[in-house]
Enzyme design. Structure first.
Site, PDB file in Angstrom:
ATOM      1  CE  LYS A   9     -12.931 -17.635 103.903  1.00 25.87           C
ATOM      2  NZ  LYS A   9     -13.964 -17.542 105.253  1.00 25.87           N
ATOM      3  CE1 TYR A  49     -18.039 -19.197 102.013  1.00 24.08           C
ATOM      4  CE2 TYR A  49     -17.220 -17.369 101.117  1.00 24.08           C
ATOM      5  CZ  TYR A  49     -17.035 -18.463 101.922  1.00 24.08           C
ATOM      6  OH  TYR A  49     -15.639 -18.620 102.594  1.00 24.08           O
ATOM      7  CG  ASN A 112     -13.308 -17.427 108.630  1.00 24.19           C
ATOM      8  OD1 ASN A 112     -13.049 -16.627 107.436  1.00 24.19           O
ATOM      9  ND2 ASN A 112     -14.230 -17.996 108.879  1.00 24.19           N
ATOM     10  CG  HIS A 115     -13.945 -22.100 101.764  1.00 24.88           C
ATOM     11  ND1 HIS A 115     -15.185 -22.126 102.251  1.00 24.88           N
ATOM     12  CD2 HIS A 115     -13.601 -22.970 100.663  1.00 24.88           C
ATOM     13  CE1 HIS A 115     -15.569 -23.402 101.587  1.00 24.88           C
ATOM     14  NE2 HIS A 115     -14.912 -23.708 100.639  1.00 24.88           N
ATOM     15  CD  GLU A 126     -16.816 -25.517  98.315  1.00 21.09           C
ATOM     16  OE1 GLU A 126     -15.773 -25.621  98.883  1.00 21.09           O
ATOM     17  OE2 GLU A 126     -17.887 -25.108  99.113  1.00 21.09           O
TER      18      GLU A 126
END
Ligand code: ATP
Ligand code: MG
Length: 136
Positions: A9, A49, A112, A115, A126
């Site tokens: 991320k 998402y 965080n 992913h 994905e």
């Protein structure tokens, strides 16, 4: 064999954690099949998402993902989906064990670092979304 989709991320990229993250997956024995750095559009982040679209944090999650470039990767190996999630650690860094990526490098669930696909089927979806031209 099995493949999973892993994305570093924007905060992971900005903080210089790309090398460390790749190193952890490589040392475990997984194989890097595909990788690209991309700045994604809002609509693309929403698609990635989409399962979380009803969550209260969905808007801020999308803002986070579009806030800078991300590193999108496909990793291959036996059990890579479940083991990849173990290497990453629990969603909330407050609960991620030390020794996991989130356990070692972050404190906020909203930032965080990384992913990982949560199942073999979501990995397939994905990978098709992020690598529509296929992978070598
Ligand atoms: P990811 O899908 O990013 O690998 P995950 O599968 O561990 O994470 P999900 O439930 O799929 O967890 O949530 C997706 C992401 O949404 C989380 O990684 C986190 O960045 C964000 N998120 C989850 N819960 C919250 C929350 N309560 N507040 C803010 N952000 C959250
Ligand atoms: Mg998830």
């Amino acid at each position: 064999s099995e493949v999973t989709f892993i994305m570093i991320k924007p905060d992971g990229v900005q903080r210089g954690l790309i090398g460390d993250i790749i190193c952890r997956f490589e040392k475990k024995g997984f194989f890097l099949k595909a990788m690209k750095m991309v700045q994604v559009e809002r609509s693309f982040a929403e698609k990635h998402y989409s399962d979380l679209s009803t969550k209260s944090f969905f808007g801020s999650l999308v803002e986070y993902i579009v806030s800078g470039p991300v590193v999108a990767m496909v990793w291959q190996g036996k059990g890579v989906v479940a083991t990849g999630r173990k290497i990453i650690g629990a969603t909330n860094p407050a609960a991620s064990e030390p020794g996991t990526i989130r356990g070692d490098y972050c404190i906020e669930v909203s930032r965080n670092i990384i992913h990982g696909s949560d199942a073999v089927e979501s990995a397939q979806k994905e990978i098709a979304l992020w690598f529509p031209d296929g992978i070598i």
